[in-house]
Motif scaffolding. Structure first.
Motif, PDB file in Angstrom:
ATOM      1  N   VAL A 232       0.887  -1.165   0.000  1.00  0.00           N
ATOM      2  CA  VAL A 232       0.000   0.000   0.000  1.00  0.00           C
ATOM      3  C   VAL A 232       0.925   1.215   0.000  1.00  0.00           C
ATOM      4  CG1 VAL A 232      -1.780   1.236   1.257  1.00  0.00           C
ATOM      5  CG2 VAL A 232      -1.749  -1.244   1.296  1.00  0.00           C
ATOM      6  N   TRP A 233       0.786   2.071  -0.994  1.00  0.00           N
ATOM      7  CA  TRP A 233       1.706   3.184  -1.169  1.00  0.00           C
ATOM      8  C   TRP A 233       1.119   4.467  -0.621  1.00  0.00           C
ATOM      9  CZ3 TRP A 233       6.317   1.551  -1.829  1.00  0.00           C
ATOM     10  CH2 TRP A 233       7.356   2.475  -2.037  1.00  0.00           C
ATOM     11  N   GLY A 234       1.961   5.256   0.046  1.00  0.00           N
ATOM     12  CA  GLY A 234       1.490   6.467   0.716  1.00  0.00           C
ATOM     13  C   GLY A 234       1.794   7.731  -0.069  1.00  0.00           C
ATOM     14  N   PHE A 235       0.923   8.714   0.149  1.00  0.00           N
ATOM     15  CA  PHE A 235       1.096  10.046  -0.444  1.00  0.00           C
ATOM     16  C   PHE A 235       0.791  11.061   0.646  1.00  0.00           C
ATOM     17  CE2 PHE A 235       1.285   8.406  -4.748  1.00  0.00           C
ATOM     18  CZ  PHE A 235       0.566   7.229  -4.671  1.00  0.00           C
ATOM     19  N   VAL A 236       1.497  12.165   0.639  1.00  0.00           N
ATOM     20  CA  VAL A 236       1.255  13.222   1.631  1.00  0.00           C
ATOM     21  C   VAL A 236       1.124  14.554   0.898  1.00  0.00           C
ATOM     22  CG1 VAL A 236       2.345  14.570   3.495  1.00  0.00           C
ATOM     23  CG2 VAL A 236       2.427  12.067   3.569  1.00  0.00           C
ATOM     24  N   TYR A 237       0.136  15.373   1.305  1.00  0.00           N
ATOM     25  CA  TYR A 237       0.007  16.706   0.705  1.00  0.00           C
ATOM     26  C   TYR A 237       0.040  17.781   1.790  1.00  0.00           C
ATOM     27  CZ  TYR A 237      -4.897  16.495   2.169  1.00  0.00           C
ATOM     28  OH  TYR A 237      -6.048  16.386   2.907  1.00  0.00           O
ATOM     29  N   GLY A 238       0.453  18.943   1.382  1.00  0.00           N
ATOM     30  CA  GLY A 238       0.395  20.129   2.236  1.00  0.00           C
ATOM     31  C   GLY A 238      -0.356  21.192   1.449  1.00  0.00           C
ATOM     32  N   THR A 239      -1.225  21.927   2.119  1.00  0.00           N
ATOM     33  CA  THR A 239      -2.058  22.856   1.356  1.00  0.00           C
ATOM     34  C   THR A 239      -2.097  24.262   1.948  1.00  0.00           C
ATOM     35  OG1 THR A 239      -4.254  23.246   0.421  1.00  0.00           O
ATOM     36  CG2 THR A 239      -4.164  22.047   2.528  1.00  0.00           C
ATOM     37  N   LYS A 240      -2.079  25.237   1.052  1.00  0.00           N
ATOM     38  CA  LYS A 240      -2.309  26.643   1.425  1.00  0.00           C
ATOM     39  C   LYS A 240      -3.733  27.034   0.984  1.00  0.00           C
ATOM     40  CE  LYS A 240       2.299  28.693   0.629  1.00  0.00           C
ATOM     41  NZ  LYS A 240       2.975  29.721  -0.213  1.00  0.00           N
ATOM     42  N   GLY A 241      -4.457  26.036   0.531  1.00  0.00           N
ATOM     43  CA  GLY A 241      -5.787  26.355  -0.022  1.00  0.00           C
ATOM     44  C   GLY A 241      -6.744  25.228   0.294  1.00  0.00           C
ATOM     45  N   PRO A 242      -7.452  24.690  -0.716  1.00  0.00           N
ATOM     46  CA  PRO A 242      -8.445  23.645  -0.466  1.00  0.00           C
ATOM     47  C   PRO A 242      -7.788  22.364   0.063  1.00  0.00           C
ATOM     48  CG  PRO A 242      -8.137  23.984  -2.832  1.00  0.00           C
ATOM     49  CD  PRO A 242      -7.347  25.037  -2.144  1.00  0.00           C
ATOM     50  N   ASP A 243      -8.606  21.592   0.776  1.00  0.00           N
ATOM     51  CA  ASP A 243      -8.123  20.329   1.353  1.00  0.00           C
ATOM     52  C   ASP A 243      -8.702  19.176   0.523  1.00  0.00           C
ATOM     53  OD1 ASP A 243      -8.097  18.889   4.716  1.00  0.00           O
ATOM     54  OD2 ASP A 243      -7.605  18.073   2.739  1.00  0.00           O
ATOM     55  N   PRO A 244      -7.865  18.441  -0.184  1.00  0.00           N
ATOM     56  CA  PRO A 244      -8.380  17.339  -1.027  1.00  0.00           C
ATOM     57  C   PRO A 244      -9.250  16.357  -0.249  1.00  0.00           C
ATOM     58  CG  PRO A 244      -6.073  17.735  -1.523  1.00  0.00           C
ATOM     59  CD  PRO A 244      -6.411  18.613  -0.352  1.00  0.00           C
ATOM     60  N   GLU A 245      -8.875  16.127   1.020  1.00  0.00           N
ATOM     61  CA  GLU A 245      -9.648  15.129   1.794  1.00  0.00           C
ATOM     62  C   GLU A 245     -11.080  15.607   2.032  1.00  0.00           C
ATOM     63  OE1 GLU A 245      -7.703  13.821   5.339  1.00  0.00           O
ATOM     64  OE2 GLU A 245      -9.245  12.291   5.771  1.00  0.00           O
ATOM     65  N   ALA A 246     -11.289  16.915   1.971  1.00  0.00           N
ATOM     66  CA  ALA A 246     -12.639  17.454   2.255  1.00  0.00           C
ATOM     67  C   ALA A 246     -13.583  17.302   1.063  1.00  0.00           C
ATOM     68  CB  ALA A 246     -12.525  18.931   2.627  1.00  0.00           C
ATOM     69  N   MET A 247     -13.056  16.893  -0.081  1.00  0.00           N
ATOM     70  CA  MET A 247     -13.931  16.768  -1.269  1.00  0.00           C
ATOM     71  C   MET A 247     -14.751  15.491  -1.172  1.00  0.00           C
ATOM     72  SD  MET A 247     -11.854  18.097  -4.574  1.00  0.00           S
ATOM     73  CE  MET A 247     -13.382  18.525  -5.432  1.00  0.00           C
ATOM     74  N   ASP A 248     -16.059  15.600  -1.493  1.00  0.00           N
ATOM     75  CA  ASP A 248     -16.878  14.376  -1.493  1.00  0.00           C
ATOM     76  C   ASP A 248     -16.924  13.808  -2.916  1.00  0.00           C
ATOM     77  OD1 ASP A 248     -19.865  16.443  -1.247  1.00  0.00           O
ATOM     78  OD2 ASP A 248     -18.722  15.807  -3.015  1.00  0.00           O
ATOM     79  N   PRO A 249     -17.375  12.556  -3.058  1.00  0.00           N
ATOM     80  CA  PRO A 249     -17.351  11.899  -4.374  1.00  0.00           C
ATOM     81  C   PRO A 249     -18.093  12.709  -5.451  1.00  0.00           C
ATOM     82  CG  PRO A 249     -17.771  10.278  -2.663  1.00  0.00           C
ATOM     83  CD  PRO A 249     -17.777  11.607  -1.993  1.00  0.00           C
ATOM     84  N   GLU A 250     -19.225  13.312  -5.067  1.00  0.00           N
ATOM     85  CA  GLU A 250     -19.996  14.082  -6.063  1.00  0.00           C
ATOM     86  C   GLU A 250     -19.186  15.300  -6.530  1.00  0.00           C
ATOM     87  OE1 GLU A 250     -21.957  11.400  -3.957  1.00  0.00           O
ATOM     88  OE2 GLU A 250     -21.232  13.242  -2.973  1.00  0.00           O
ATOM     89  N   GLY A 251     -18.539  15.940  -5.578  1.00  0.00           N
ATOM     90  CA  GLY A 251     -17.730  17.118  -5.940  1.00  0.00           C
ATOM     91  C   GLY A 251     -16.571  16.745  -6.856  1.00  0.00           C
ATOM     92  N   VAL A 252     -15.959  15.616  -6.567  1.00  0.00           N
ATOM     93  CA  VAL A 252     -14.835  15.147  -7.411  1.00  0.00           C
ATOM     94  C   VAL A 252     -15.359  14.828  -8.813  1.00  0.00           C
ATOM     95  CG1 VAL A 252     -13.197  13.237  -7.778  1.00  0.00           C
ATOM     96  CG2 VAL A 252     -13.468  14.247  -5.486  1.00  0.00           C
ATOM     97  N   ASN A 253     -16.480  14.097  -8.870  1.00  0.00           N
ATOM     98  CA  ASN A 253     -17.014  13.713 -10.203  1.00  0.00           C
ATOM     99  C   ASN A 253     -17.464  14.941 -10.990  1.00  0.00           C
ATOM    100  OD1 ASN A 253     -16.518  10.964  -9.944  1.00  0.00           O
ATOM    101  ND2 ASN A 253     -18.441  10.617  -8.865  1.00  0.00           N
TER     102      ASN A 253
END
Ligand code: SAM
Length: 302
Positions: A232-253
């Motif tokens: 299982v491969w990991g990724f890490v983000y840092g943000t000065k703006g929107p938070d990718p984790e806060a996006m719901d599936p509908e918003g992503v689609n």
């Protein structure tokens, strides 16, 4: 009796390894930076190996490249200027350029031999991205580029080799480096980095998370299974703006539809949500990581 293939053994730790059946060696060279091998594997097709570590395979590279690129690109309202550090085989550049908002994608890789050999022997990975007018390829050390850069970017994608002792990428996972990245990231910008195996190098994953968080204030970790990495491969983000984790599936689609990106093989709204489902103990261990510095970088076990 000959098996008809040889075994390539990739170590995840000194006591655990994954064996790949190899039918033939297509290219093998020690560049001035690293050992480069391109082989034909029985299970995954053509495979790029750097310093004994599987980087990409023709069969499953999209798991990794779509997981690395799209969560942050989709979270950003309008990513126009994107910086990629590493990514020599071109899969990351290919995925970035799918976004019609992108006006300029600068890719900085330390080893021109990786680019040249990948274009020649694994062209599927870049899929023509290097010929896109928006693409700008710079050969050089990513850290030196960032420290001397006067440009500004909306998204930065760190796709360099693992933090290995004496490896070319070892100083691109430290607080000092992320501080220089923060300087060239526009307000509202997001940085993402590959962050090693969540299982075999949990402490390294947690340390990258804590180090990114110490610079950007808001960080997140996510994961996906990458078959050829056998982990299982990991990724890490840092943000000065929107938070990718806060996006719901509908918003992503919805955003994928807006950008004409519905036909991805791995990533969509449902996949996005699954990426952030870290095991409880991993989430707890994220807090236990330390902050990696130039004087005390983080490394994978092997
Ligand atoms: N998917 C892989 C992974 O997760 O480890 C990374 C793929 S990509 C082939 C890694 C690239 O990082 C290589 O092309 C290598 O030349 C590049 N690289 C390593 N150290 C670098 C540095 N200091 N600056 C720029 N590129 C670097």
């Amino acid at each position: 009796m000959s098996l008809g293939w040889k075994w390539f053994v990739e170590y995840q730790t000194p006591h655990s390894a994954h064996m790949h059946g190899i039918k033939g060696i297509v290219y093998s060279r020690k560049s001035r930076v690293q050992n480069i091998d391109i082989v034909d594997s029985c299970e995954y097709g053509r495979m790029l190996i750097l310093d004994g570590k599987v980087q990409s395979t023709v069969r499953d590279e999209y798991f990794y490249h779509e997981a690395l690129v799209h969560p942050v690109m989709v979270a950003h309202e309008k990513p126009e200027d994107v910086l990629i550090i590493g990514g020599g085989e071109g899969g990351t550049l290919r995925e970035v350029l799918r976004h019609p908002t992108v006006k300029r994608a600068v890719m900085v890789d330390i080893d021109v031999e990786v680019i040249k050999s990948s274009r020649r022997f694994m062209p599927e990975l870049s899929g023509g991205a290097f010929d896109d007018d928006r693409a700008e390829v710079v050969i050089g050390d990513g850290r030196r580029f960032v420290e001397g850069c006067r440009g500004r970017f909306d998204v930065v994608i760190m796709d360099v080799t693992d933090p290995l002792e004496e490896g070319p990428g070892q100083f691109l996972y430290t607080r000092e480096f992320y501080e220089s990245l923060a300087r060239i990231l526009r307000d509202g910008g997001i940085v993402v980095t590959q962050a090693t195996s969540v299982y075999y190098s949990t402490y390294c994953f947690a340390t990258i998370y804590r180090t990114v968080e110490s610079v950007f204030g808001r960080a997140g970790g996510y994961q996906t299974w990458v078959p050829a990495y056998d982990s299982v491969w990991g990724f890490v983000y840092g943000t000065k703006g929107p938070d990718p984790e806060a996006m719901d599936p509908e918003g992503v689609n919805e955003r994928l539809r807006e950008r004409g990106l519905q036909g991805l093989r791995f990533y969509d709204g449902a996949t996005h949500q699954s990426l952030f489902m870290l095991a409880r103990e991993v989430r707890e261990q994220l807090r236990a990581g330390r902050i990696a510095t130039d004087s005390c970088p983080t490394f994978m076990p092997i």
